[in-house]
Design a protein around this motif. Sequence first.
Motif, PDB file in Angstrom:
ATOM      1  N   ARG A 184      18.217   5.146 -11.523  1.00  0.00           N
ATOM      2  CA  ARG A 184      17.883   4.015 -10.680  1.00  0.00           C
ATOM      3  C   ARG A 184      18.859   4.205  -9.329  1.00  0.00           C
ATOM      4  N   TYR A 185      19.963   4.793  -9.603  1.00  0.00           N
ATOM      5  CA  TYR A 185      20.733   4.980  -8.200  1.00  0.00           C
ATOM      6  C   TYR A 185      20.261   6.169  -7.701  1.00  0.00           C
ATOM      7  N   ASP A 187      17.242   7.179  -7.470  1.00  0.00           N
ATOM      8  CA  ASP A 187      16.049   6.737  -6.725  1.00  0.00           C
ATOM      9  C   ASP A 187      16.456   6.018  -5.603  1.00  0.00           C
ATOM     10  N   ASN A 188      17.518   4.947  -5.672  1.00  0.00           N
ATOM     11  CA  ASN A 188      17.943   4.211  -4.416  1.00  0.00           C
ATOM     12  C   ASN A 188      18.245   4.841  -3.461  1.00  0.00           C
ATOM     13  N   ALA A 189      19.109   6.071  -3.775  1.00  0.00           N
ATOM     14  CA  ALA A 189      19.648   6.724  -2.679  1.00  0.00           C
ATOM     15  C   ALA A 189      18.440   7.481  -2.019  1.00  0.00           C
ATOM     16  N   ARG A 190      17.327   8.096  -2.782  1.00  0.00           N
ATOM     17  CA  ARG A 190      16.144   8.708  -2.261  1.00  0.00           C
ATOM     18  C   ARG A 190      15.472   7.669  -1.387  1.00  0.00           C
ATOM     19  N   ILE A 191      15.384   6.451  -1.702  1.00  0.00           N
ATOM     20  CA  ILE A 191      14.577   5.518  -1.070  1.00  0.00           C
ATOM     21  C   ILE A 191      15.276   5.141   0.496  1.00  0.00           C
ATOM     22  N   LEU A 192      16.804   5.367   0.366  1.00  0.00           N
ATOM     23  CA  LEU A 192      17.430   4.967   1.316  1.00  0.00           C
ATOM     24  C   LEU A 192      17.438   6.135   2.363  1.00  0.00           C
ATOM     25  N   GLY A 193      17.033   7.626   2.027  1.00  0.00           N
ATOM     26  CA  GLY A 193      17.151   8.440   2.714  1.00  0.00           C
ATOM     27  C   GLY A 193      18.599   9.009   2.978  1.00  0.00           C
ATOM     28  N   LEU A 194      19.578   8.842   1.856  1.00  0.00           N
ATOM     29  CA  LEU A 194      20.873   9.185   2.180  1.00  0.00           C
ATOM     30  C   LEU A 194      20.642  10.901   2.146  1.00  0.00           C
ATOM     31  N   VAL A 203      27.460   7.894  -3.482  1.00  0.00           N
ATOM     32  CA  VAL A 203      26.635   7.430  -4.689  1.00  0.00           C
ATOM     33  C   VAL A 203      27.252   8.215  -6.162  1.00  0.00           C
TER      34      VAL A 203
ATOM     35  N   TRP B  88      29.424  -0.227  -6.615  1.00  0.00           N
ATOM     36  CA  TRP B  88      30.806  -0.171  -6.101  1.00  0.00           C
ATOM     37  C   TRP B  88      30.664  -0.377  -4.746  1.00  0.00           C
ATOM     38  N   LYS B 101      20.767   3.994   7.844  1.00  0.00           N
ATOM     39  CA  LYS B 101      19.712   4.888   7.631  1.00  0.00           C
ATOM     40  C   LYS B 101      18.552   4.535   8.685  1.00  0.00           C
TER      41      LYS B 101
END
Lengths: 285, 262
Positions: A184-185, A187-194, A203, B88, B101
């Motif tokens: 889920r982290y 996915d989150n990173a991908r959704i936010l476009g990191l 992350v 975190w 972003k």
Amino acid sequence: MSETLTAPPRGTPVAGAPGDRQPERTTSAPRRAASVPSALLAILQGSIVWIILLALWFAAAKYFPLGDNPLIPSPQRTVLALQESLPELWEGTLSSFSILIPGLLLATLLGIISGIYVGSSALLQRIFFPFARVAAPVPPTVYVPYAIAVLPTFKLSAIFVVFIGAFWPIFQNTAAGAHALESRYRDNARILGLNSHEFHWKVVFPAALPHIFSGMAVGLGFAFILLTVAELFGANAGLGRFVQYYADFADYPKMVAGILYTGVVTYLAMSGLEAIKRRALFWHR
Amino acid sequence: MAAELRLEGVDFSYEETTPILEKIDLTVPAGQFVCLLGSSGSGKSTLLRLLAGLQFPRHGQLSWNGQPITGPSLERGVVFQDYALFPWMSVVDNIAIAIGKAQPKARKAERREQAEACLVKVGLENAIGQYPFELSGGMRQRAAIARALALRSPVLLMDEPFGALDPTNRARLQDLLLEIWETEVPRKTLVFVTHDIDEALYLGDRIVVLGSTPGRLIADLPVGFPRHRERRALFDNAEFHALRESIAETLAADTLRQLVAA
Ligand SMILES: Nc1ncnc2c1ncn2[C@@H]1O[C@H](COP(=O)(O)OP(=O)(O)OP(=O)(O)O)[C@@H](O)[C@H]1O
Ligand SMILES: [Mg+2]
């Protein structure tokens, strides 16, 4: 082998650690009244082994085999020797730390950076893990003589050996932590476009911190072991060197004092790391 | 190029032998508020993950405004079922990173200000500097919603976003969501997963029901109540109750069919 090597520093009971708190048993008694004796009880329980060991030491020094055995200096003589050697031990500590700190810093830095990237990439895992699986378990003490022979100064070779010893556990734990990143982290990173840098350092890195600290605790234990082993070979100062030197002269009170002192230093270093860990992981659970 | 979210003949399975979604055809015009209902395990979250670009179909096509969906995009914000904030980071940092972003040019102070405003909007003004572990489940969910709103994406995919809320906060956030959706020009395209038929009827322009094993569309109903809806008025409305009955029956029939099959 590596397991048994690291067991003592990690297994050392830490007095006053949160894990030592006793569960409250009394239900009817007022809370405050019950918690003071239970804290006292915890301290008493934690002292049992110490008291027995001290008693054994006093007894051994006095009666074994006929008293005043030079191999078992009495606690009083050891304390005197300790007092006398404190300046020398302090010098030794500085010398040892001038090896330990660069080696550890380098191992921590490289171990974390490479662990984060390798652990979060299937491709890098396929490339590096087959090598790591063979190289990591090699007891790093076997590198000591060669490092001393190859590298120009003793200090450099000792730093190198400390680095090797601390690097693998840090790298492996970091990589394991990065690999275990919850989806889920991700996915989150991908959704936010990191981007890649943000993903790895905002992350993966914080998510892997619990693993990283375990690796650092093992690495720190290894670093002390390797440091003292290296000093037995070729140092002219340092904690391991101090013990070896007085053993050669059969000055056992000083030698035992050196052992005790080294134990305290190691314990303090471990506690320091533990304190940093508790601060850094406040958000964890 | 139509402004719409479109699924054409979408088949999906995690493992080849067990189909999860089968032949899904669905077109959501831009600006529509669609509620997705279906029994547990029917594949609602999976469908949302496909729309988000986190998963890809075995067959068929997904597109937004005529562009095939090839991965996640800031155009499609997501609120996950397990409101995955980063533990975190403080709550406000969780929002600020999203703003960073969505608006790369915004300065740090600006981002923080906006993030705080988003949190105030969802009623979390007292939790701004706190960390996710210090919040209740419902508060975390509100923070996740604030983050999705902060992205200001034209499409918002929400997976049971109000599931963990008490009735008061649930109603409050439903109204907040409607307010944002109704006042924004152009309106967001919303796909909203819920188990609550009343919620779907109160919020949606349209209700789509997913049947289970494998997931396919078993009902697609327009919800025609005029906007600026009022809960009280809806409950006095006969059409509301008829729709509610029919959806409940559809869901019950699906569950029954599943039981018979098993
Ligand atoms: N990562 C996965 N790997 C394999 N199967 C999965 C995975 N995720 C979900 N599934 C399966 O896909 C099916 C649909 O799951 P999904 O989460 O989409 O259901 P849902 O409709 O969202 O249910 P709920 O209402 O309980 O959230 C379930 O049978 C589930 O077991
Ligand atoms: Mg779901």
